[in-house]
Design a protein around this motif. Structure first.
Motif, PDB file in Angstrom:
ATOM      1  N   ARG A  59       0.808  -1.220   0.000  1.00  0.00           N
ATOM      2  CA  ARG A  59       0.000   0.000   0.000  1.00  0.00           C
ATOM      3  C   ARG A  59       0.842   1.271   0.000  1.00  0.00           C
ATOM      4  N   HIS A  60       2.074   1.177   0.470  1.00  0.00           N
ATOM      5  CA  HIS A  60       2.873   2.401   0.544  1.00  0.00           C
ATOM      6  C   HIS A  60       3.990   2.414  -0.490  1.00  0.00           C
TER       7      HIS A  60
ATOM      8  N   PRO B  67       2.401   1.373  -4.770  1.00  0.00           N
ATOM      9  CA  PRO B  67       1.661   2.424  -5.495  1.00  0.00           C
ATOM     10  C   PRO B  67       2.545   3.600  -5.889  1.00  0.00           C
ATOM     11  N   ASN B  68       3.599   3.866  -5.110  1.00  0.00           N
ATOM     12  CA  ASN B  68       4.488   4.962  -5.459  1.00  0.00           C
ATOM     13  C   ASN B  68       5.424   4.605  -6.603  1.00  0.00           C
TER      14      ASN B  68
ATOM     15  N   ASN C  49       2.328   9.514   3.007  1.00  0.00           N
ATOM     16  CA  ASN C  49       2.411   8.877   1.691  1.00  0.00           C
ATOM     17  C   ASN C  49       1.712   9.755   0.652  1.00  0.00           C
ATOM     18  N   PRO C  50       2.458  10.202  -0.380  1.00  0.00           N
ATOM     19  CA  PRO C  50       1.870  11.156  -1.323  1.00  0.00           C
ATOM     20  C   PRO C  50       0.706  10.595  -2.146  1.00  0.00           C
ATOM     21  N   VAL C  51       0.612   9.271  -2.298  1.00  0.00           N
ATOM     22  CA  VAL C  51      -0.434   8.738  -3.175  1.00  0.00           C
ATOM     23  C   VAL C  51      -1.633   8.170  -2.411  1.00  0.00           C
ATOM     24  N   MET C  52      -1.674   8.390  -1.094  1.00  0.00           N
ATOM     25  CA  MET C  52      -2.849   7.938  -0.343  1.00  0.00           C
ATOM     26  C   MET C  52      -3.547   9.133   0.276  1.00  0.00           C
TER      27      MET C  52
ATOM     28  N   GLU D   3      -6.136   3.460   8.152  1.00  0.00           N
ATOM     29  CA  GLU D   3      -5.233   2.314   8.103  1.00  0.00           C
ATOM     30  C   GLU D   3      -4.542   2.116   9.462  1.00  0.00           C
TER      31      GLU D   3
END
Lengths: 263, 330
Positions: A173-174, A177-178, B107-110, B118
């Motif tokens: 999830r971390h 995706p990046n 986190n830049p994409v969440m 979470e």
């Protein structure tokens, strides 16, 4: 623009049965209808076996594009999994995986493909997809590994660990995706490349086999008539060039828009 | 009173290229009592952050290594001995940490919402909708207006102060007893710094948190800390209740640091500095580690390192001057 062009290509491929004026395998008139030049009835003429060239080109697109797309899906999935594992595990696992990739990259891909496909003669399209996919993930795995290695040093990964998130969650999830931006870019460029390789293999007679039309075997069929009916080889050749260029343009455009390093 | 977090002889080393060993934290002992704020101050490279990360076992191992002789006891249980699963539960659970750069710690994409939920779900609230409700509460707790809308936003859509509030909300998700704040305001504007500090003090009062505040900013330590520990060259140089430390520093290093704080009411041509360079962690000076930079140093300081000395247990300094005050240079 690249996206629209690729979309159009896939639309054409998808609609091939509707758009094609004839059955691509039908031999229309073996006596008078061979190697006809372009006409209203046959916009791109007919081939040596009196089959409609446009219909074959459209069905060829369908096959070439789906084989390439599926092969890239296989390649990206395997490459991402291997790269993620190597990048996260580090140490011995990383060294073992990456040296294997180095070894595999040292073998020229086309020779590898020729040997495998020559031995696996009755595998059909599924075998072709699988073999193209399983020989195409090495670059992706390296890319993903490098990306994961730099991402796992980032503050937000440390913060996620400090918050007590499970390791698998941090990975999926971390970190992953990046890393999607470079993966998508390399997948797009990979599709173009795979179309080229598939065409080469079909040209050599071990990719898509007759009577199924593919751009590669159409070029092969046409090469005997280069002097008398040059369009037989030029039309599918141009289709390959245009398609590969389209994917390159899309890949570069994606790189510029979503890969932050090129900004 | 029993300490909530008791650190005993914590030593963290890093293997460096060329076979060198950097002992970034060297035999540090600290106590943190329930509800108090302990400020850990020191220059860059003094080992503050390594100490904080060691408390949560977040040091990359290797190259890092925490000496098994040390102990970090939370409510009497030594967390350095715990397995990965128990460590994961204590991180963000009883022991939470916030970092210097809120912008890069998210986190830049969440979305903010998924990052908070979470964390809530990782700490004993697996139900998705309850976790969302809790996330809204947490955002309101840290003073974010319109939390409903903020949940759907990405970190880059928030200001630095807002991002740090979100980080604090995430740290609170597991109902911590101890909050480790590593330079929580260094990356923020001065006005925002004060807001974040006020928020931390407010939360501390409301939730009874014990806070370990790591900072290089003495002014900030003076403002919020109950007690202050000064770190130098991987060791505690001096520790005392805040007022006593600032009014009567005993260690020449603390003195020099206080002297180096720019003051608006004193007009000087040059800002005073602590003379010399901080030593390297691969080769701490022999004897007292501060002696090469100390204006009072004499033979005894070169020969032997003092332990933490003091006339009472509240105020300790690692300096021979405590023993021989007459040696103090004028």
């Amino acid at each position: 623009m690249g996206l629209a062009a690729v979309g159009l290509l896939y639309l054409i491929a998808l609609l091939a049965p509707v758009l094609a004026p004839y059955d691509p395998a039908a031999q229309l008139d073996l006596v008078a209808g061979r190697l006809l030049p372009a006409s209203l009835a046959h916009p791109l003429g007919t081939d040596a076996l009196s089959r409609d060239l446009l219909s074959r080109l459209l069905f060829g697109a369908r096959l070439s594009l789906s084989i390439a797309a599926l092969a890239v899906v296989v390649a990206v999935t395997v490459g991402t999994a291997v790269g993620l594992a190597a990048g996260l595990a580090g140490g011995v696992v990383d060294a073992a995986l990456m040296r294997s990739v180095d070894a595999a990259l040292a073998i020229p891909r086309v020779f590898l493909l020729i040997v495998i496909l020559a031995l696996w003669e009755h595998g059909g399209i599924a075998a072709l997809v699988l073999v193209l996919g399983l020989t195409g993930w090495f670059g992706t795995s390296r890319l993903v590994r490098a990306e994961v290695q730099s991402l796992k040093q980032r503050d937000f990964v440390l913060a996620a660990r400090a918050l007590g998130l499970p390791a698998w969650r941090i990975a999926l999830r971390h970190i992953l995706p990046n890393a999607t931006a470079p993966i998508i870019v390399s997948a797009t460029l990979g599709v173009g490349n795979t179309i080229l390789i598939e065409a080469a293999l079909s040209f050599l007679g071990i990719g898509v086999r007759p009577p199924m039309p593919s751009w590669g075997n159409m070029i092969a069929d046409g090469q005997a008539f280069l002097a008398t009916a040059p369009w037989q080889a030029i039309v599918p050749g141009a289709a390959v060039v245009l398609t590969v260029m389209t994917f390159s343009v899309l890949g570069e455009a994606l790189r510029e828009t979503i890969d932050p390093r090129t900004r | 009173m029993k300490p909530l977090l008791a650190v005993r002889d914590l030593t963290t080393e890093f293997a460096m290229p060329g076979g060198l060993v950097a002992r970034a934290v060297d035999g540090v002992s600290l106590d943190l009592y329930p509800g108090e704020t302990l400020a850990l101050v020191g220059e860059s490279g003094s080992g503050k952050t390594t100490l904080a990360l060691s408390l949560l076992r977040l040091i990359p191992e290797p190259p890092g290594r925490i000496d098994p002789a040390g102990r970090v006891e939370l409510d009497g249980a030594d967390i350095l001995r715990w397995d990965a699963k128990a460590l994961r539960r204590v991180r963000g659970g009883d022991l939470a940490m916030i970092f210097q750069e809120p912008g890069s710690s998210l986190n830049p994409v969440m979305t903010v919402g998924s990052q908070i939920t979470e964390t809530v779900r990782a700490h004993g609230q697996p139900d998705r909708r309850a976790a969302r409700r809790r996330a809204l509460e947490l955002l309101a707790d840290v003073g974010i207006s319109d939390p409903d809308r903020r949940l759907g936003q990405y970190p880059h859509q928030l200001s630095g102060g807002m991002q740090q509030r979100v980080m604090i909300a995430m740290a609170l998700a597991g109902n911590p007893k101890v909050l480790i704040a590593d330079e929580p305001t260094t990356a923020l504007d001065v006005t925002i710094q004060l807001q974040i500090l006020d928020l931390l003090s407010d939360l501390q009062r409301r939730l009874g948190l014990a806070v370990l505040l790591i900072t290089h900013d003495l002014g900030l330590a003076a403002r919020v800390a109950d007690r202050v520990a000064v770190m130098y060259a991987g060791r505690i140089a001096e520790s005392a209740p805040a007022a006593r430390l600032f009014d009567h520093p005993q260690h020449p290093y603390t003195e020099a640091l206080l002297h180096a704080v720019p003051r608006i009411d004193r007009d000087v041509a040059r800002l005073p500095v602590v003379p010399g360079q901080p030593p390297l962690a691969t080769q701490w000076p022999t004897g007292c580690r501060f002696h090469p930079r100390c204006r009072h140093a004499w033979e005894r300081c070169r020969g032997a390192e003092p332990s933490l000395l003091g006339t009472d247990q509240e105020h300790l300094a690692r300096c021979w001057l405590v023993d021989e005050p007459a040696r103090r240079a004028p």
